[in-house]
Scaffold this motif. Structure first.
Motif, PDB file in Angstrom:
ATOM      1  N   THR A  45       0.825  -1.216   0.000  1.00  0.00           N
ATOM      2  CA  THR A  45       0.000   0.000   0.000  1.00  0.00           C
ATOM      3  C   THR A  45       0.857   1.263   0.000  1.00  0.00           C
ATOM      4  OG1 THR A  45      -0.228  -0.019   2.415  1.00  0.00           O
ATOM      5  CG2 THR A  45      -1.954  -1.134   1.136  1.00  0.00           C
ATOM      6  N   PRO A  48       1.581   3.543  -4.046  1.00  0.00           N
ATOM      7  CA  PRO A  48       1.044   4.736  -4.711  1.00  0.00           C
ATOM      8  C   PRO A  48       1.900   5.989  -4.509  1.00  0.00           C
ATOM      9  CG  PRO A  48      -0.739   3.526  -3.697  1.00  0.00           C
ATOM     10  CD  PRO A  48       0.545   2.876  -3.243  1.00  0.00           C
ATOM     11  N   PRO A  52       1.179   5.832  -9.950  1.00  0.00           N
ATOM     12  CA  PRO A  52      -0.275   6.060  -9.950  1.00  0.00           C
ATOM     13  C   PRO A  52      -1.060   4.791 -10.262  1.00  0.00           C
ATOM     14  CG  PRO A  52       0.775   7.182 -11.813  1.00  0.00           C
ATOM     15  CD  PRO A  52       1.867   6.622 -10.970  1.00  0.00           C
ATOM     16  N   VAL A  55      -2.746   2.459  -7.529  1.00  0.00           N
ATOM     17  CA  VAL A  55      -4.063   2.717  -6.933  1.00  0.00           C
ATOM     18  C   VAL A  55      -5.092   1.689  -7.423  1.00  0.00           C
ATOM     19  CG1 VAL A  55      -5.957   4.379  -6.700  1.00  0.00           C
ATOM     20  CG2 VAL A  55      -3.577   5.157  -6.508  1.00  0.00           C
ATOM     21  N   TRP A  59      -6.581  -1.910  -5.458  1.00  0.00           N
ATOM     22  CA  TRP A  59      -8.032  -2.097  -5.355  1.00  0.00           C
ATOM     23  C   TRP A  59      -8.441  -3.456  -5.915  1.00  0.00           C
ATOM     24  CZ3 TRP A  59     -11.896  -0.364  -9.436  1.00  0.00           C
ATOM     25  CH2 TRP A  59     -13.207  -0.520  -8.970  1.00  0.00           C
ATOM     26  N   LEU A  84      -9.126   1.187  -1.912  1.00  0.00           N
ATOM     27  CA  LEU A  84      -9.117   2.216  -2.956  1.00  0.00           C
ATOM     28  C   LEU A  84      -9.014   3.617  -2.346  1.00  0.00           C
ATOM     29  CD1 LEU A  84      -9.389   3.050  -5.930  1.00  0.00           C
ATOM     30  CD2 LEU A  84     -11.875   2.971  -5.624  1.00  0.00           C
ATOM     31  N   ALA A  87      -5.542   4.100  -0.932  1.00  0.00           N
ATOM     32  CA  ALA A  87      -4.550   4.226  -2.005  1.00  0.00           C
ATOM     33  C   ALA A  87      -4.618   5.608  -2.661  1.00  0.00           C
ATOM     34  CB  ALA A  87      -4.757   3.127  -3.039  1.00  0.00           C
ATOM     35  N   LEU A  88      -5.821   6.134  -2.847  1.00  0.00           N
ATOM     36  CA  LEU A  88      -5.969   7.477  -3.412  1.00  0.00           C
ATOM     37  C   LEU A  88      -5.372   8.539  -2.490  1.00  0.00           C
ATOM     38  CD1 LEU A  88      -9.569   7.223  -4.893  1.00  0.00           C
ATOM     39  CD2 LEU A  88      -7.462   7.651  -6.199  1.00  0.00           C
ATOM     40  N   THR A  90      -3.008   8.014  -0.242  1.00  0.00           N
ATOM     41  CA  THR A  90      -1.556   7.812  -0.249  1.00  0.00           C
ATOM     42  C   THR A  90      -0.948   8.425  -1.507  1.00  0.00           C
ATOM     43  OG1 THR A  90      -1.747   5.804   1.065  1.00  0.00           O
ATOM     44  CG2 THR A  90       0.284   6.066  -0.198  1.00  0.00           C
ATOM     45  N   TYR A  91      -1.598   8.216  -2.639  1.00  0.00           N
ATOM     46  CA  TYR A  91      -1.128   8.810  -3.893  1.00  0.00           C
ATOM     47  C   TYR A  91      -1.087  10.333  -3.777  1.00  0.00           C
ATOM     48  CZ  TYR A  91      -1.119  10.344  -8.750  1.00  0.00           C
ATOM     49  OH  TYR A  91      -0.817  10.984  -9.926  1.00  0.00           O
TER      50      TYR A  91
END
Length: 196
Positions: A45, A48, A52, A55, A59, A84, A87-88, A90-91
């Motif tokens: 995890t 990200p 990109p 992500v 998921w 998801l 991850a978004l 974290t990105y």
């Protein structure tokens, strides 16, 4: 214009998703054990922060891994959604924060906290995992604390070495960890002798 879906990114996404599934399945039912989840795949995890495509890969990987969960009906969609969202976030942290130590600390925080809040909802309230506790609320917070601890263990204890390794591989120009072609050093200029 920069391509979003390159072949390299699609391949990397497939590898990340497959690794997540394989690392989860390798631990069998203890990867889904409510109070103490042994899921080293959560170290991924942190990816990200670099990629990109990690992500959607995380998921999909989480949803596929959760097909073996005893809470499959809820764990696939809700657990996948938790991954998801984390991850978004974290990105986003990876794009906003430039300091690597702070980037890992903040980026790793999201999978820990999002999973710690959401997964106990599945275990306790949707699947009746409050047995042995005085109330469902106590069961929720016990599961919350346990998931914070175990998720932090996987995300930081395994995720930080993963972050450092990928950071150094990218710095060395290893093309599998870069987007596009590695930059080659500038060509040497021929020495001028002064004669014409």
């Amino acid at each position: 214009m920069r391509k979003i879906f390159t072949t390299k990114r699609l391949c990397r996404a497939g590898i990340i998703a497959a690794l997540y599934v394989a690392l989860t399945y390798a631990f069998g039912q203890i990867a889904y054990n409510g109070i103490l989840q042994i899921r080293p795949a959560e170290a991924l995890t942190i990816l990200p922060l670099f990629f990109p495509e990690a992500v959607p890969a995380l998921w999909v990987g989480c949803m596929l891994a959760n097909l073996a969960s005893p809470f499959i009906m809820y764990d696939v969609p809700i657990g996948g959604l938790a991954t998801l969202v984390a991850a978004l976030l974290t990105y986003g942290a990876g794009r906003l924060i430039k300091n690597n130590i702070l980037k890992v600390a903040v980026g790793g925080f999201f999978p820990v906290i999002v999973n710690a809040f959401i997964i106990p909802l599945i275990i306790v309230f949707l699947c009746g995992g409050a047995e042995g506790f005085k109330s469902a609320l106590i069961a929720y917070w016990v599961n919350f604390g346990s998931l914070c601890a175990t998720e932090a263990l996987w995300v930081y204890a395994l995720g930080i070495p993963l972050f450092v390794a990928i950071y150094h591989l990218r710095k060395k120009g290893v093309s599998a960890f870069l987007d596009g072609k590695p930059k080659s050093p500038p060509a040497e200029q021929p020495e001028q002798t002064g004669e014409q």
